[in-house]
Design a protein around this motif. Structure first.
Motif, PDB file in Angstrom:
ATOM      1  N   LEU A 214      69.311   2.890  37.128  1.00  0.00           N
ATOM      2  CA  LEU A 214      69.175   1.431  37.208  1.00  0.00           C
ATOM      3  C   LEU A 214      68.684   1.005  38.586  1.00  0.00           C
ATOM      4  CD1 LEU A 214      72.403   0.298  35.329  1.00  0.00           C
ATOM      5  CD2 LEU A 214      70.043  -0.171  34.627  1.00  0.00           C
TER       6      LEU A 214
ATOM      7  N   GLN B 242      73.346   7.071  35.483  1.00  0.00           N
ATOM      8  CA  GLN B 242      72.761   5.853  34.901  1.00  0.00           C
ATOM      9  C   GLN B 242      72.651   4.747  35.951  1.00  0.00           C
ATOM     10  OE1 GLN B 242      75.387   5.225  31.577  1.00  0.00           O
ATOM     11  NE2 GLN B 242      74.178   6.548  30.223  1.00  0.00           N
ATOM     12  N   ILE B 243      73.628   4.671  36.825  1.00  0.00           N
ATOM     13  CA  ILE B 243      73.573   3.672  37.903  1.00  0.00           C
ATOM     14  C   ILE B 243      72.385   3.969  38.811  1.00  0.00           C
ATOM     15  CG2 ILE B 243      74.743   2.849  39.996  1.00  0.00           C
ATOM     16  CD1 ILE B 243      77.407   3.165  38.447  1.00  0.00           C
TER      17      ILE B 243
ATOM     18  N   LYS C 237      80.638   2.452  29.900  1.00  0.00           N
ATOM     19  CA  LYS C 237      79.530   2.826  29.023  1.00  0.00           C
ATOM     20  C   LYS C 237      78.857   1.586  28.450  1.00  0.00           C
ATOM     21  CE  LYS C 237      81.296   7.291  27.415  1.00  0.00           C
ATOM     22  NZ  LYS C 237      81.832   7.994  26.234  1.00  0.00           N
TER      23      LYS C 237
ATOM     24  N   SER D 215      74.684  -6.415  37.734  1.00  0.00           N
ATOM     25  CA  SER D 215      75.204  -5.434  36.773  1.00  0.00           C
ATOM     26  C   SER D 215      75.503  -4.107  37.467  1.00  0.00           C
ATOM     27  CB  SER D 215      74.199  -5.192  35.648  1.00  0.00           C
ATOM     28  OG  SER D 215      74.020  -6.341  34.873  1.00  0.00           O
ATOM     29  N   ILE D 216      74.621  -3.693  38.363  1.00  0.00           N
ATOM     30  CA  ILE D 216      74.840  -2.452  39.117  1.00  0.00           C
ATOM     31  C   ILE D 216      76.089  -2.571  39.973  1.00  0.00           C
ATOM     32  CG2 ILE D 216      73.921  -0.988  40.969  1.00  0.00           C
ATOM     33  CD1 ILE D 216      71.098  -1.573  39.788  1.00  0.00           C
TER      34      ILE D 216
ATOM     35  N   LYS E 118      83.467   1.643  38.216  1.00  0.00           N
ATOM     36  CA  LYS E 118      83.451   3.109  38.307  1.00  0.00           C
ATOM     37  C   LYS E 118      84.416   3.586  39.398  1.00  0.00           C
ATOM     38  CE  LYS E 118      80.350   4.964  40.602  1.00  0.00           C
ATOM     39  NZ  LYS E 118      80.208   5.666  41.775  1.00  0.00           N
TER      40      LYS E 118
ATOM     41  N   ILE F   8      77.726   8.293  34.085  1.00  0.00           N
ATOM     42  CA  ILE F   8      77.591   6.869  34.428  1.00  0.00           C
ATOM     43  C   ILE F   8      76.959   6.719  35.808  1.00  0.00           C
ATOM     44  CG2 ILE F   8      78.914   4.780  34.960  1.00  0.00           C
ATOM     45  CD1 ILE F   8      80.794   5.699  32.595  1.00  0.00           C
TER      46      ILE F   8
ATOM     47  N   LEU G 191      79.116  -2.329  37.790  1.00  0.00           N
ATOM     48  CA  LEU G 191      79.307  -0.938  37.375  1.00  0.00           C
ATOM     49  C   LEU G 191      79.933  -0.107  38.499  1.00  0.00           C
ATOM     50  CD1 LEU G 191      76.047  -0.180  35.385  1.00  0.00           C
ATOM     51  CD2 LEU G 191      78.374   0.184  34.557  1.00  0.00           C
TER      52      LEU G 191
ATOM     53  N   SER H 242      76.901  -0.201  31.143  1.00  0.00           N
ATOM     54  CA  SER H 242      75.699   0.578  31.454  1.00  0.00           C
ATOM     55  C   SER H 242      74.634   0.390  30.379  1.00  0.00           C
ATOM     56  CB  SER H 242      76.082   2.052  31.587  1.00  0.00           C
ATOM     57  OG  SER H 242      74.948   2.828  31.822  1.00  0.00           O
ATOM     58  N   ARG H 243      75.049   0.431  29.111  1.00  0.00           N
ATOM     59  CA  ARG H 243      74.092   0.222  28.011  1.00  0.00           C
ATOM     60  C   ARG H 243      73.442  -1.167  28.116  1.00  0.00           C
ATOM     61  NH1 ARG H 243      77.859   3.252  24.847  1.00  0.00           N
ATOM     62  NH2 ARG H 243      78.965   1.335  24.323  1.00  0.00           N
TER      63      ARG H 243
END
Length: 171
Positions: A101, A97-98, A160, A119-120, A127, A94, A123, A163-164
């Motif tokens: 992004l 993925q961040i 998840k 969104s970041i 997290k 994750i 997350l 992130s998606r």
């Protein structure tokens, strides 16, 4: 044994085989062999070092209980460690993925950029909270472990999904 018999007879001394011709040496040996085979077959004669089980005492029960408890503790500790390792690996995915992004924020349009940055941020907060809960798992008792584990599973699943969703907004 003045009388001659044929067959089996039980007496207080055990199982005896009598034959009609007890006077002959071969018949006596045959009778002894048959008696031994029958005693062994009924499980009355230990074979290969298998004898009666030792008596069960309170001390043996306590010892067995301690060994079982210790084995359970070790198993639970192994399960906790395996779960923690798997959860840390999920959080690393994750985190990557961040970072992905964050590298794409500059390429997004102004309206998409603000939404992507939010969104970041969401997350990152989620997290960090999940990572903190994962650290709390180390000190959780066995009774608390299932509840904490379930909470971490839910949090990782939510991460998840977030992130998606964020990755799907990238042009």
């Amino acid at each position: 044994m003045g009388q001659k018999f044929s067959g089996l007879m039980t007496s207080s001394g055990g199982l005896t085989i009598l034959r009609e011709s007890m006077g002959k040496k071969g018949d006596v040996m045959h009778a002894r062999l048959m008696a031994g085979i029958m005693v062994w077959g009924m499980g009355l004669l230990p074979v290969g070092g298998y004898g009666a089980e030792p008596a069960v005492t309170a001390e043996t029960i306590r010892k067995d209980a301690r060994e079982t408890l210790e084995a359970t503790r070790q198993y639970t500790a192994q399960q906790k460690e395996a779960f923690q390792q798997a959860a840390r690996e999920e959080l690393e995915v994750i985190q990557r993925q961040i970072l992905q992004l964050q590298s794409k924020v500059g390429q997004a349009s102004a309206s998409a950029r603000a939404e992507l940055q939010q969104s970041i941020n969401d997350l990152e907060v989620k997290k960090d909270a999940t990572r903190k809960t994962l650290e709390e798992l180390k000190s959780a008792t066995d009774a608390q472990w299932d509840g904490v584990k379930s909470g971490i599973h839910r949090a990782i699943d939510e991460l998840k999904q977030l992130s998606r969703e964020a990755l799907s907004r990238i042009p």
